[in-house]
Design a protein around this motif. Sequence first.
Motif, PDB file in Angstrom:
ATOM      1  N   ALA A   1     -35.593 -20.688 -65.908  1.00 51.96           N
ATOM      2  CA  ALA A   1     -35.322 -20.289 -64.530  1.00 51.96           C
ATOM      3  C   ALA A   1     -33.974 -19.583 -64.456  1.00 51.96           C
ATOM      4  CB  ALA A   1     -35.334 -21.512 -63.624  1.00 51.96           C
ATOM      5  N   ALA A   2     -33.967 -18.426 -63.806  1.00 55.15           N
ATOM      6  CA  ALA A   2     -32.750 -17.634 -63.692  1.00 55.15           C
ATOM      7  C   ALA A   2     -32.231 -17.650 -62.265  1.00 55.15           C
ATOM      8  CB  ALA A   2     -33.017 -16.199 -64.123  1.00 55.15           C
ATOM      9  N   SER A   3     -30.940 -17.549 -62.127  1.00 56.65           N
ATOM     10  CA  SER A   3     -30.333 -17.463 -60.808  1.00 56.65           C
ATOM     11  C   SER A   3     -29.065 -16.625 -60.894  1.00 56.65           C
ATOM     12  CB  SER A   3     -29.991 -18.850 -60.267  1.00 56.65           C
ATOM     13  OG  SER A   3     -29.066 -19.501 -61.104  1.00 56.65           O
ATOM     14  N   GLY A   4     -28.726 -16.009 -59.796  1.00 53.34           N
ATOM     15  CA  GLY A   4     -27.463 -15.304 -59.719  1.00 53.34           C
ATOM     16  C   GLY A   4     -27.565 -13.807 -59.507  1.00 53.34           C
ATOM     17  N   ARG A   5     -28.555 -13.157 -60.069  1.00 54.64           N
ATOM     18  CA  ARG A   5     -28.674 -11.707 -59.922  1.00 54.64           C
ATOM     19  C   ARG A   5     -30.151 -11.340 -59.764  1.00 54.64           C
ATOM     20  NH1 ARG A   5     -24.233  -8.544 -61.677  1.00 54.64           N
ATOM     21  NH2 ARG A   5     -22.368  -9.617 -60.915  1.00 54.64           N
ATOM     22  N   THR A   6     -30.425 -10.058 -59.712  1.00 56.25           N
ATOM     23  CA  THR A   6     -31.789  -9.586 -59.537  1.00 56.25           C
ATOM     24  C   THR A   6     -32.558  -9.772 -60.840  1.00 56.25           C
ATOM     25  OG1 THR A   6     -30.990  -7.950 -57.959  1.00 56.25           O
ATOM     26  CG2 THR A   6     -33.225  -7.668 -58.813  1.00 56.25           C
TER      27      THR A   6
ATOM     28  N   ARG B   1     -43.526 -13.324 -67.497  1.00 54.20           N
ATOM     29  CA  ARG B   1     -42.493 -13.487 -66.479  1.00 54.20           C
ATOM     30  C   ARG B   1     -43.117 -13.474 -65.106  1.00 54.20           C
ATOM     31  NH1 ARG B   1     -38.262  -9.116 -67.452  1.00 54.20           N
ATOM     32  NH2 ARG B   1     -37.370  -9.983 -65.547  1.00 54.20           N
ATOM     33  N   ASP B   2     -42.508 -14.224 -64.208  1.00 49.98           N
ATOM     34  CA  ASP B   2     -42.922 -14.263 -62.816  1.00 49.98           C
ATOM     35  C   ASP B   2     -41.686 -13.881 -62.003  1.00 49.98           C
ATOM     36  OD1 ASP B   2     -43.640 -14.835 -60.230  1.00 49.98           O
ATOM     37  OD2 ASP B   2     -44.741 -16.645 -60.747  1.00 49.98           O
ATOM     38  N   ASN B   3     -41.612 -12.634 -61.603  1.00 46.27           N
ATOM     39  CA  ASN B   3     -40.431 -12.154 -60.888  1.00 46.27           C
ATOM     40  C   ASN B   3     -40.281 -12.802 -59.518  1.00 46.27           C
ATOM     41  OD1 ASN B   3     -39.686 -10.544 -63.041  1.00 46.27           O
ATOM     42  ND2 ASN B   3     -40.619  -8.692 -62.187  1.00 46.27           N
ATOM     43  N   ALA B   4     -41.385 -13.241 -58.935  1.00 45.74           N
ATOM     44  CA  ALA B   4     -41.308 -13.915 -57.636  1.00 45.74           C
ATOM     45  C   ALA B   4     -40.625 -15.275 -57.757  1.00 45.74           C
ATOM     46  CB  ALA B   4     -42.700 -14.076 -57.047  1.00 45.74           C
ATOM     47  N   LYS B   5     -40.694 -15.859 -58.944  1.00 47.16           N
ATOM     48  CA  LYS B   5     -40.092 -17.180 -59.169  1.00 47.16           C
ATOM     49  C   LYS B   5     -38.828 -17.094 -60.025  1.00 47.16           C
ATOM     50  CE  LYS B   5     -44.442 -19.730 -58.801  1.00 47.16           C
ATOM     51  NZ  LYS B   5     -45.364 -20.692 -59.466  1.00 47.16           N
ATOM     52  N   ASP B   6     -38.444 -15.865 -60.405  1.00 51.13           N
ATOM     53  CA  ASP B   6     -37.250 -15.697 -61.263  1.00 51.13           C
ATOM     54  C   ASP B   6     -37.343 -16.550 -62.520  1.00 51.13           C
ATOM     55  OD1 ASP B   6     -34.730 -15.328 -58.606  1.00 51.13           O
ATOM     56  OD2 ASP B   6     -36.340 -14.031 -59.304  1.00 51.13           O
ATOM     57  N   THR B   7     -38.512 -16.528 -63.127  1.00 55.07           N
ATOM     58  CA  THR B   7     -38.762 -17.404 -64.267  1.00 55.07           C
ATOM     59  C   THR B   7     -39.489 -16.647 -65.373  1.00 55.07           C
ATOM     60  OG1 THR B   7     -38.876 -19.345 -62.827  1.00 55.07           O
ATOM     61  CG2 THR B   7     -39.849 -19.553 -65.017  1.00 55.07           C
ATOM     62  N   VAL B   8     -39.099 -16.947 -66.602  1.00 50.60           N
ATOM     63  CA  VAL B   8     -39.805 -16.439 -67.762  1.00 50.60           C
ATOM     64  C   VAL B   8     -40.365 -17.634 -68.525  1.00 50.60           C
ATOM     65  CG1 VAL B   8     -37.736 -16.392 -69.225  1.00 50.60           C
ATOM     66  CG2 VAL B   8     -39.664 -14.890 -69.757  1.00 50.60           C
ATOM     67  N   TYR B   9     -41.540 -17.439 -69.113  1.00 52.46           N
ATOM     68  CA  TYR B   9     -42.233 -18.516 -69.794  1.00 52.46           C
ATOM     69  C   TYR B   9     -42.468 -18.150 -71.260  1.00 52.46           C
ATOM     70  CZ  TYR B   9     -43.351 -19.684 -64.946  1.00 52.46           C
ATOM     71  OH  TYR B   9     -43.260 -19.966 -63.612  1.00 52.46           O
ATOM     72  N   LEU B  10     -42.618 -19.200 -72.055  1.00 49.11           N
ATOM     73  CA  LEU B  10     -43.056 -19.016 -73.433  1.00 49.11           C
ATOM     74  C   LEU B  10     -44.148 -20.044 -73.691  1.00 49.11           C
ATOM     75  CD1 LEU B  10     -42.542 -17.420 -76.072  1.00 49.11           C
ATOM     76  CD2 LEU B  10     -41.165 -19.380 -76.829  1.00 49.11           C
ATOM     77  N   GLN B  11     -45.377 -19.551 -73.729  1.00 51.76           N
ATOM     78  CA  GLN B  11     -46.516 -20.405 -74.037  1.00 51.76           C
ATOM     79  C   GLN B  11     -46.669 -20.439 -75.548  1.00 51.76           C
ATOM     80  OE1 GLN B  11     -48.640 -22.262 -72.003  1.00 51.76           O
ATOM     81  NE2 GLN B  11     -49.409 -23.026 -73.968  1.00 51.76           N
TER      82      GLN B  11
ATOM     83  N   VAL C   1     -34.262 -25.513 -81.674  1.00 53.23           N
ATOM     84  CA  VAL C   1     -33.775 -25.407 -80.304  1.00 53.23           C
ATOM     85  C   VAL C   1     -34.110 -23.997 -79.836  1.00 53.23           C
ATOM     86  CG1 VAL C   1     -31.779 -25.458 -78.780  1.00 53.23           C
ATOM     87  CG2 VAL C   1     -31.941 -27.081 -80.691  1.00 53.23           C
ATOM     88  N   TYR C   2     -34.764 -23.909 -78.701  1.00 56.13           N
ATOM     89  CA  TYR C   2     -35.190 -22.621 -78.165  1.00 56.13           C
ATOM     90  C   TYR C   2     -34.257 -22.210 -77.034  1.00 56.13           C
ATOM     91  CZ  TYR C   2     -39.445 -22.609 -80.901  1.00 56.13           C
ATOM     92  OH  TYR C   2     -40.344 -22.566 -81.943  1.00 56.13           O
ATOM     93  N   TYR C   3     -33.822 -20.956 -77.104  1.00 54.96           N
ATOM     94  CA  TYR C   3     -32.882 -20.417 -76.137  1.00 54.96           C
ATOM     95  C   TYR C   3     -33.507 -19.254 -75.373  1.00 54.96           C
ATOM     96  CZ  TYR C   3     -29.344 -22.937 -78.830  1.00 54.96           C
ATOM     97  OH  TYR C   3     -28.613 -23.911 -79.472  1.00 54.96           O
ATOM     98  N   CYS C   4     -33.252 -19.247 -74.096  1.00 54.78           N
ATOM     99  CA  CYS C   4     -33.629 -18.141 -73.241  1.00 54.78           C
ATOM    100  C   CYS C   4     -32.418 -17.221 -73.089  1.00 54.78           C
ATOM    101  CB  CYS C   4     -34.043 -18.722 -71.885  1.00 54.78           C
ATOM    102  SG  CYS C   4     -34.275 -17.550 -70.560  1.00 54.78           S
ATOM    103  N   ALA C   5     -32.661 -15.920 -72.995  1.00 47.69           N
ATOM    104  CA  ALA C   5     -31.560 -14.976 -72.860  1.00 47.69           C
ATOM    105  C   ALA C   5     -31.952 -13.835 -71.936  1.00 47.69           C
ATOM    106  CB  ALA C   5     -31.167 -14.429 -74.232  1.00 47.69           C
ATOM    107  N   ALA C   6     -30.935 -13.250 -71.306  1.00 43.92           N
ATOM    108  CA  ALA C   6     -31.161 -12.153 -70.357  1.00 43.92           C
ATOM    109  C   ALA C   6     -30.316 -10.945 -70.747  1.00 43.92           C
ATOM    110  CB  ALA C   6     -30.807 -12.603 -68.940  1.00 43.92           C
ATOM    111  N   ASP C   7     -30.916  -9.793 -70.650  1.00 49.83           N
ATOM    112  CA  ASP C   7     -30.234  -8.540 -70.984  1.00 49.83           C
ATOM    113  C   ASP C   7     -30.285  -7.593 -69.792  1.00 49.83           C
ATOM    114  OD1 ASP C   7     -31.272  -5.663 -72.902  1.00 49.83           O
ATOM    115  OD2 ASP C   7     -29.294  -6.137 -72.095  1.00 49.83           O
ATOM    116  N   GLN C   8     -29.141  -7.232 -69.293  1.00 54.06           N
ATOM    117  CA  GLN C   8     -29.069  -6.331 -68.147  1.00 54.06           C
ATOM    118  C   GLN C   8     -29.049  -4.869 -68.581  1.00 54.06           C
ATOM    119  OE1 GLN C   8     -25.479  -6.701 -65.862  1.00 54.06           O
ATOM    120  NE2 GLN C   8     -26.311  -5.638 -64.100  1.00 54.06           N
TER     121      GLN C   8
END
Length: 130
Positions: free
Chosen positions: A23-28, A72-82, A93-100
Amino acid sequence: QVQLVESGAGLVKAGGSLRLSCAASGRTFSNYAMGWFRQAPGKEREFVAATAWSVGYTYYADSVKDRFTISRDNAKDTVYLQMNSLKPEDTAVYYCAADQKSFYSGSSYVPRWSHEYDYWGQGTQVTVSS
């Protein structure tokens, strides 16, 4: 600034499945390419999967191709890994990362190197028993 929080940690037997969420928060959120990396004990962090900021473009490491799916679900600001057909070697250990920055590289660009990512989550443990 973007904050990323992973969830979905677990212990599963080989052949089983897990779904990780970030779950992401803070920006678009929709402007960010998102990726998953993992780090096993004694090993370097490695790329797992990523999705471009525009829906529909993904890339996978050969080791997880056809077993893992990033979405990804942009409406929920969430990315998934099935993760399906899990193997003991998926333990990490699995890490999520964001690239602007890739927002300016075109809609189909999928970053796959850790240095391309600007923000990281705290990590979530996945353990696969044999």
